[in-house]
Design a protein around this motif. Structure first.
Motif, PDB file in Angstrom:
ATOM      1  N   HIS A 131     -95.835 -85.850   9.562  1.00  0.00           N
ATOM      2  CA  HIS A 131     -96.739 -86.530   8.650  1.00  0.00           C
ATOM      3  C   HIS A 131     -97.602 -87.660   9.335  1.00  0.00           C
ATOM      4  CE1 HIS A 131     -93.385 -89.371   8.818  1.00  0.00           C
ATOM      5  NE2 HIS A 131     -93.957 -90.269   8.547  1.00  0.00           N
ATOM      6  N   LEU A 132     -97.319 -88.176  10.428  1.00  0.00           N
ATOM      7  CA  LEU A 132     -97.855 -88.934  11.205  1.00  0.00           C
ATOM      8  C   LEU A 132     -99.451 -88.538  11.530  1.00  0.00           C
ATOM      9  CD1 LEU A 132     -95.365 -90.682  13.459  1.00  0.00           C
ATOM     10  CD2 LEU A 132     -96.050 -91.493  11.363  1.00  0.00           C
ATOM     11  N   SER A 133     -99.646 -87.353  11.754  1.00  0.00           N
ATOM     12  CA  SER A 133    -101.130 -86.946  12.031  1.00  0.00           C
ATOM     13  C   SER A 133    -101.275 -85.383  11.707  1.00  0.00           C
ATOM     14  CB  SER A 133    -100.976 -86.922  13.712  1.00  0.00           C
ATOM     15  OG  SER A 133    -102.363 -86.194  14.399  1.00  0.00           O
ATOM     16  N   ASP A 134    -102.556 -85.172  11.649  1.00  0.00           N
ATOM     17  CA  ASP A 134    -102.803 -83.898  11.176  1.00  0.00           C
ATOM     18  C   ASP A 134    -102.842 -82.826  12.242  1.00  0.00           C
ATOM     19  OD1 ASP A 134    -105.055 -84.427  12.404  1.00  0.00           O
ATOM     20  OD2 ASP A 134    -106.600 -84.031  10.661  1.00  0.00           O
ATOM     21  N   SER A 135    -102.603 -83.409  13.546  1.00  0.00           N
ATOM     22  CA  SER A 135    -102.610 -82.405  14.753  1.00  0.00           C
ATOM     23  C   SER A 135    -101.218 -82.941  15.509  1.00  0.00           C
ATOM     24  CB  SER A 135    -104.066 -82.636  15.691  1.00  0.00           C
ATOM     25  OG  SER A 135    -104.978 -82.194  14.838  1.00  0.00           O
ATOM     26  N   ARG A 136    -100.688 -82.005  16.355  1.00  0.00           N
ATOM     27  CA  ARG A 136     -99.634 -82.369  17.359  1.00  0.00           C
ATOM     28  C   ARG A 136     -99.592 -81.223  18.187  1.00  0.00           C
ATOM     29  NH1 ARG A 136     -97.250 -80.335  12.809  1.00  0.00           N
ATOM     30  NH2 ARG A 136     -95.732 -78.705  12.853  1.00  0.00           N
ATOM     31  N   LEU A 137     -98.721 -81.749  19.355  1.00  0.00           N
ATOM     32  CA  LEU A 137     -98.568 -80.554  20.506  1.00  0.00           C
ATOM     33  C   LEU A 137     -97.026 -80.833  20.072  1.00  0.00           C
ATOM     34  CD1 LEU A 137    -100.389 -81.276  23.671  1.00  0.00           C
ATOM     35  CD2 LEU A 137    -100.576 -79.225  22.035  1.00  0.00           C
ATOM     36  N   GLU A 138     -96.349 -79.653  20.205  1.00  0.00           N
ATOM     37  CA  GLU A 138     -94.709 -79.385  20.144  1.00  0.00           C
ATOM     38  C   GLU A 138     -94.562 -78.901  21.496  1.00  0.00           C
ATOM     39  OE1 GLU A 138     -93.257 -77.461  16.714  1.00  0.00           O
ATOM     40  OE2 GLU A 138     -93.883 -78.876  15.379  1.00  0.00           O
ATOM     41  N   ILE A 139     -93.358 -79.633  22.026  1.00  0.00           N
ATOM     42  CA  ILE A 139     -93.256 -79.092  23.559  1.00  0.00           C
ATOM     43  C   ILE A 139     -91.733 -79.137  23.690  1.00  0.00           C
ATOM     44  CG2 ILE A 139     -93.048 -79.767  25.930  1.00  0.00           C
ATOM     45  CD1 ILE A 139     -95.656 -81.285  25.560  1.00  0.00           C
ATOM     46  N   ASP A 140     -90.952 -77.796  23.567  1.00  0.00           N
ATOM     47  CA  ASP A 140     -89.733 -77.602  23.633  1.00  0.00           C
ATOM     48  C   ASP A 140     -89.444 -77.192  25.178  1.00  0.00           C
ATOM     49  OD1 ASP A 140     -89.717 -77.666  21.191  1.00  0.00           O
ATOM     50  OD2 ASP A 140     -89.622 -75.428  20.696  1.00  0.00           O
ATOM     51  N   LEU A 141     -88.360 -77.835  25.650  1.00  0.00           N
ATOM     52  CA  LEU A 141     -87.539 -77.731  26.927  1.00  0.00           C
ATOM     53  C   LEU A 141     -86.240 -77.158  26.992  1.00  0.00           C
ATOM     54  CD1 LEU A 141     -89.127 -80.860  27.098  1.00  0.00           C
ATOM     55  CD2 LEU A 141     -89.028 -80.209  29.672  1.00  0.00           C
ATOM     56  N   HIS A 142     -86.175 -75.954  27.788  1.00  0.00           N
ATOM     57  CA  HIS A 142     -84.867 -75.467  27.521  1.00  0.00           C
ATOM     58  C   HIS A 142     -84.429 -75.177  29.060  1.00  0.00           C
ATOM     59  CE1 HIS A 142     -85.802 -74.175  23.478  1.00  0.00           C
ATOM     60  NE2 HIS A 142     -87.029 -73.814  23.896  1.00  0.00           N
ATOM     61  N   ARG A 143     -82.957 -75.313  29.196  1.00  0.00           N
ATOM     62  CA  ARG A 143     -82.405 -75.129  30.380  1.00  0.00           C
ATOM     63  C   ARG A 143     -81.981 -73.826  30.455  1.00  0.00           C
ATOM     64  NH1 ARG A 143     -77.423 -79.455  30.665  1.00  0.00           N
ATOM     65  NH2 ARG A 143     -77.340 -78.424  32.782  1.00  0.00           N
ATOM     66  N   ALA A 144     -81.849 -73.137  31.760  1.00  0.00           N
ATOM     67  CA  ALA A 144     -81.717 -71.802  32.158  1.00  0.00           C
ATOM     68  C   ALA A 144     -80.346 -71.485  31.692  1.00  0.00           C
ATOM     69  CB  ALA A 144     -81.963 -71.616  33.446  1.00  0.00           C
ATOM     70  N   ILE A 145     -79.198 -72.445  31.964  1.00  0.00           N
ATOM     71  CA  ILE A 145     -77.753 -72.213  31.835  1.00  0.00           C
ATOM     72  C   ILE A 145     -77.518 -72.119  30.394  1.00  0.00           C
ATOM     73  CG2 ILE A 145     -75.445 -73.372  31.883  1.00  0.00           C
ATOM     74  CD1 ILE A 145     -76.377 -74.632  34.411  1.00  0.00           C
ATOM     75  N   GLY A 146     -76.767 -70.855  30.204  1.00  0.00           N
ATOM     76  CA  GLY A 146     -76.337 -70.459  28.691  1.00  0.00           C
ATOM     77  C   GLY A 146     -77.516 -70.010  28.107  1.00  0.00           C
ATOM     78  N   LEU A 147     -78.748 -69.588  28.517  1.00  0.00           N
ATOM     79  CA  LEU A 147     -79.816 -68.976  27.712  1.00  0.00           C
ATOM     80  C   LEU A 147     -80.182 -67.721  28.141  1.00  0.00           C
ATOM     81  CD1 LEU A 147     -82.283 -72.148  27.694  1.00  0.00           C
ATOM     82  CD2 LEU A 147     -80.662 -71.551  25.722  1.00  0.00           C
ATOM     83  N   GLY A 148     -79.203 -67.233  28.978  1.00  0.00           N
ATOM     84  CA  GLY A 148     -79.728 -65.631  29.385  1.00  0.00           C
ATOM     85  C   GLY A 148     -80.773 -65.731  30.468  1.00  0.00           C
ATOM     86  N   ALA A 149     -81.590 -64.649  30.121  1.00  0.00           N
ATOM     87  CA  ALA A 149     -82.864 -64.297  30.819  1.00  0.00           C
ATOM     88  C   ALA A 149     -83.992 -65.248  30.663  1.00  0.00           C
ATOM     89  CB  ALA A 149     -83.345 -62.944  30.674  1.00  0.00           C
ATOM     90  N   ILE A 150     -83.896 -65.768  29.379  1.00  0.00           N
ATOM     91  CA  ILE A 150     -85.010 -66.761  28.654  1.00  0.00           C
ATOM     92  C   ILE A 150     -86.533 -66.284  29.064  1.00  0.00           C
ATOM     93  CG2 ILE A 150     -83.544 -68.495  28.254  1.00  0.00           C
ATOM     94  CD1 ILE A 150     -84.645 -69.914  30.769  1.00  0.00           C
ATOM     95  N   GLY A 151     -86.605 -65.285  29.642  1.00  0.00           N
ATOM     96  CA  GLY A 151     -88.027 -64.790  30.012  1.00  0.00           C
ATOM     97  C   GLY A 151     -88.547 -65.395  31.039  1.00  0.00           C
ATOM     98  N   LEU A 152     -87.785 -65.863  32.220  1.00  0.00           N
ATOM     99  CA  LEU A 152     -88.347 -66.428  33.454  1.00  0.00           C
ATOM    100  C   LEU A 152     -89.180 -65.542  34.180  1.00  0.00           C
ATOM    101  CD1 LEU A 152     -85.775 -69.256  34.259  1.00  0.00           C
ATOM    102  CD2 LEU A 152     -88.001 -69.530  33.411  1.00  0.00           C
ATOM    103  N   GLY A 153     -90.414 -65.761  34.695  1.00  0.00           N
ATOM    104  CA  GLY A 153     -91.148 -64.803  35.355  1.00  0.00           C
ATOM    105  C   GLY A 153     -91.568 -63.383  34.628  1.00  0.00           C
ATOM    106  N   SER A 154     -91.482 -63.456  33.180  1.00  0.00           N
ATOM    107  CA  SER A 154     -92.042 -62.290  32.640  1.00  0.00           C
ATOM    108  C   SER A 154     -93.389 -62.722  32.290  1.00  0.00           C
ATOM    109  CB  SER A 154     -91.297 -62.364  31.133  1.00  0.00           C
ATOM    110  OG  SER A 154     -91.441 -63.597  30.465  1.00  0.00           O
ATOM    111  N   ALA A 155     -94.222 -61.679  31.623  1.00  0.00           N
ATOM    112  CA  ALA A 155     -95.464 -61.678  31.359  1.00  0.00           C
ATOM    113  C   ALA A 155     -95.649 -62.985  30.364  1.00  0.00           C
ATOM    114  CB  ALA A 155     -95.894 -60.430  30.888  1.00  0.00           C
TER     115      ALA A 155
END
Length: 209
Positions: A131-155
């Motif tokens: 609610h603080l702004s009508d625009s925002r960047l959402e940035i999610d950071l995920h660790r590789a451990i426990g996340l399976g393939a997580i698409g690293l190196g994928s298209a």
């Protein structure tokens, strides 16, 4: 009328970082396109690299160094340095909303007073600060451990070389965990400020995955 929280993202982009230096460098490059009034919402489990990313962001913005997690004080303000890379640029307001249970509690810390002159970065801010702004960047950071393939190196993903990160970043950890496992960084843009993916550029030697 839909609230900013309910509106869909304009776009979503996935990047990869294999070291702390690359996460730091990603933040520094993103800082080049940020301006006063921008709101960033960071998400990620413990050790995902939120603080490392924010340290890079602060370096790119040219603010006072010493960025650490603001968990115990909720808000830390890092003023712009007149002899830094962006003299006269925005300050950095770094917020940890983990212990804030609602948007009303966020309002109690008066972020509105600094929004216009600062880049505001809120960790754990999802469903608390939209609610603080009508625009925002959402940035999610995920660790590789426990996340399976997580698409690293994928298209559709982009790798970032560490070139351009400061020498100091070699001693940075991932929010207290000294690991260099790969991270996936997912960035989404909302609102009129972010109609398209920002052009971050790629350091020499990096290439799309």
């Amino acid at each position: 009328m839909s609230s900013p929280q309910e509106l869909p993202a304009n776009w979503e982009k996935t990047f990869t970082a294999t070291t702390a230096e690359q996460t730091h460098a990603f933040g520094a490059r993103l800082a080049e396109v940020l301006q006063a009034g921008d709101l960033l919402v960071l998400s990620g489990e413990l050790g995902a690299g939120k603080t490392t990313f924010t340290q890079g962001l602060g370096e790119g913005l040219g603010v006072r160094p010493g960025i650490i997690s603001p968990t115990f004080v909720l808000v830390r303000i890092h003023p712009n340095l007149p002899d830094g890379p962006r003299p006269g640029g925005p300050d950095l307001v770094h917020v940890d909303a983990y212990r804030l249970g609602s948007a009303a509690e966020v309002d109690d810390i008066d972020l509105e007073n600094t929004m216009d002159t600062s880049v505001t970065v809120v960790e754990w801010g999802h469903e608390r600060v939209e609610h603080l702004s009508d625009s925002r960047l959402e940035i999610d950071l995920h660790r590789a451990i426990g996340l399976g393939a997580i698409g690293l190196g994928s298209a559709g993903t982009t790798g970032f070389a560490a070139e351009g990160a400061s020498a100091a970043s070699a001693s940075l950890d991932f929010d207290g965990e000294d690991t260099d496992e790969p991270r996936t960084i997912v960035m989404r843009g909302y609102g009129p400020r972010w109609p398209s993916v920002p052009e971050l550029g790629s350091p020499e030697g990096s290439s799309p995955c």
